[in-house]
Design a protein around this motif. Structure first.
Motif, short mmCIF file in Angstrom:
data_model
loop_
_atom_site.label_atom_id
_atom_site.label_comp_id
_atom_site.label_asym_id
_atom_site.label_seq_id
_atom_site.Cartn_x
_atom_site.Cartn_y
_atom_site.Cartn_z
N ASP A 1 14.07 43.74 -25.93
CA ASP A 1 13.52 42.55 -26.57
C ASP A 1 13.95 42.40 -28.02
N LYS A 2 14.28 43.51 -28.66
CA LYS A 2 14.69 43.46 -30.07
C LYS A 2 15.49 44.72 -30.38
N ILE A 3 16.22 44.68 -31.50
CA ILE A 3 17.00 45.85 -31.89
C ILE A 3 16.79 46.22 -33.36
N ASP A 4 16.03 45.42 -34.10
CA ASP A 4 15.89 45.69 -35.52
C ASP A 4 15.04 46.92 -35.82
N HIS A 5 14.37 47.46 -34.81
CA HIS A 5 13.54 48.66 -35.01
C HIS A 5 14.36 49.94 -34.80
N LYS A 6 15.59 49.82 -34.34
CA LYS A 6 16.40 50.98 -34.00
C LYS A 6 16.71 51.84 -35.22
N LYS A 7 16.65 53.15 -35.02
CA LYS A 7 16.89 54.10 -36.12
C LYS A 7 18.22 54.83 -35.92
N ARG B 1 7.78 60.60 -18.67
CA ARG B 1 8.53 59.34 -18.60
C ARG B 1 8.22 58.42 -19.79
N ASN B 2 6.96 58.34 -20.20
CA ASN B 2 6.60 57.47 -21.33
C ASN B 2 7.20 57.99 -22.63
N GLN B 3 7.16 59.30 -22.83
CA GLN B 3 7.73 59.88 -24.05
C GLN B 3 9.24 59.70 -24.09
N LEU B 4 9.88 59.81 -22.92
CA LEU B 4 11.32 59.59 -22.85
C LEU B 4 11.66 58.16 -23.24
N SER B 5 10.89 57.21 -22.74
CA SER B 5 11.12 55.80 -23.08
C SER B 5 10.97 55.55 -24.57
N GLU B 6 9.98 56.18 -25.18
CA GLU B 6 9.77 56.01 -26.62
C GLU B 6 10.97 56.49 -27.41
N LEU C 1 14.15 56.89 -26.30
CA LEU C 1 15.32 56.05 -26.02
C LEU C 1 15.21 54.69 -26.71
N TYR C 2 14.00 54.16 -26.77
CA TYR C 2 13.78 52.84 -27.36
C TYR C 2 14.01 52.86 -28.87
N MET D 1 20.59 59.54 -16.94
CA MET D 1 20.21 59.43 -18.35
C MET D 1 21.06 58.43 -19.13
N PRO D 2 22.38 58.41 -18.98
CA PRO D 2 23.14 57.37 -19.69
C PRO D 2 22.72 55.96 -19.29
N ARG D 3 22.43 55.76 -17.99
CA ARG D 3 22.01 54.44 -17.53
C ARG D 3 20.65 54.06 -18.12
N GLU D 4 19.73 55.03 -18.14
CA GLU D 4 18.40 54.76 -18.70
C GLU D 4 18.50 54.50 -20.20
N ALA D 5 19.38 55.23 -20.88
CA ALA D 5 19.55 55.01 -22.32
C ALA D 5 20.06 53.60 -22.60
N ALA D 6 21.05 53.16 -21.82
CA ALA D 6 21.60 51.82 -22.02
C ALA D 6 20.53 50.76 -21.81
N MET D 7 19.63 50.96 -20.83
CA MET D 7 18.59 49.98 -20.55
C MET D 7 17.44 50.04 -21.55
N HIS D 8 17.49 51.00 -22.46
CA HIS D 8 16.54 51.03 -23.58
C HIS D 8 17.21 50.58 -24.87
#
Length: 325
Positions: free
Chosen positions: A173-179, A213-218, A220-221, A238-245
């Protein structure tokens, strides 16, 4: 009219990794198409149920039945069990070529010795897949398909998808939070990653381990980059899940990452980790990802759409083989 009276999908009990999840997905998709598919957990002598993370697939289990009319699908790491089937039709689903060949891409002799040990243990056939032609073969990757064809086997394509919870746009939904964080799996390509961590102490490298799973999403996001210089035995999750985050990817070229079908990301994001200038070239690209993230994020848009289409392709491939006349 179904091709088989019952389809048993063999899976190690209690295992929570990419392969077992794919086996549960396969069974669930077959059920959604009206096919009589059941998980059959190893060891066959004990009863088991799905691990908690896979309960949502709502699969059922059944005891092992080697009887005429049944199909028994084994993961490729259990070829000798498949060869012991006497009455049913036996199949292998090739989720990982490297794990079958015991190939770690350290050096060729090392890999041959590993495979020879498995032969002595009665867990692999002499001569590789050339001695498995009596079985039915399904292939998850172009990587394994090419190997099987070199052994005189023409496999049936059967991909999988990552968990469909990750295939929505909710993490895009957004990317400005990315570190400026670089994530990695410490079990994949650790020696190469260690080299990069030592060379670039100014960057924050974080391992993905011990996470639900929730911690992993956090994780990756929040990050801009996920790296994987492992041996890519199959179409790794994992690469696929990373891309979708919303992460950008930088990978090596080993295993299934070495072709544009199994890992269809732009070629500039794949490196030969054995090249003389690898560390410097990685640094230049990783720095540009950090500094110009929106541009690099956009480069993975086509790949993300492709990932979102995987469940449809998976179900279609099942239907093409199991429901076609």
């Amino acid at each position: 009219m179904h091709k088989f009276k019952k389809i048993l999908v063999v899976c190690p009990a209690g295992a929570v990794t990419g392969g077992p999840e794919a086996l549960h997905q396969l069974t669930a998709h077959m059920n959604s198409l009206g096919l009589p598919a059941y998980l059959c957990y190893l060891p066959f002598s004990e009863t088991a149920k799905p691990p908690a993370p896979y309960e949502h697939y709502q699969t059922q289990s059944a005891p092992y039945e080697d009887v005429p009319g049944n199909l028994i699908i084994f993961p490729e790491v259990d070829p000798m069990l498949a060869l012991k089937v006497k009455h049913a039709k036996a199949a292998l689903w090739w989720l990982s070529l490297e794990n079958f060949l015991e190939r770690r891409h350290i050096w060729p002799l090392h890999d041959r010795v590993r495979y020879f040990k498995r032969v002595l243990q009665g867990r692999r056939p002499w001569g590789g897949a050339k001695n498995l032609k009596s079985l039915l073969h399904f292939s998850q990757t172009e990587h394994s398909t090419q190997y099987l064809k070199s052994c005189g086997i023409d496999p049936i394509p059967l991909i999988d998808s990552i968990n469909e919870d990750f295939l929505t746009d909710k993490y895009l939904d957004k990317i400005d939070h990315k570190k400026n964080i670089i994530l990695y799996n410490p079990t994949k390509g650790w020696k190469v990653t260690q080299q990069l961590i030592a060379h670039y102490p100014q960057w924050q490298f974080l391992p993905l381990k011990g996470l639900n799973r929730n911690q992993l999403s956090e994780k990756l996001y929040s990050a801009k980059l996920y790296i994987d210089f492992g041996h890519h035995p199959g179409r790794d999750r994992m690469p696929r899940e990373a891309a979708m985050h919303g992460c950008c990817l930088i990978t090596g070229e080993l295993g299934s990452a070495g072709n544009a079908i199994d890992l269809p990301i732009p070629s500039q994001y794949k490196f030969d980790s054995g090249a003389p200038n690898f560390v410097e070239a990685f640094g230049q690209l990783a720095n540009d990802v950090m500094e110009n993230f929106p541009k690099h994020y956009a480069d993975f848009g086509v790949y993300r759409k492709w990932l979102q289409d995987e469940p449809r392709i998976f179900k279609q491939q099942i239907a093409d083989y199991f429901l076609s006349n």
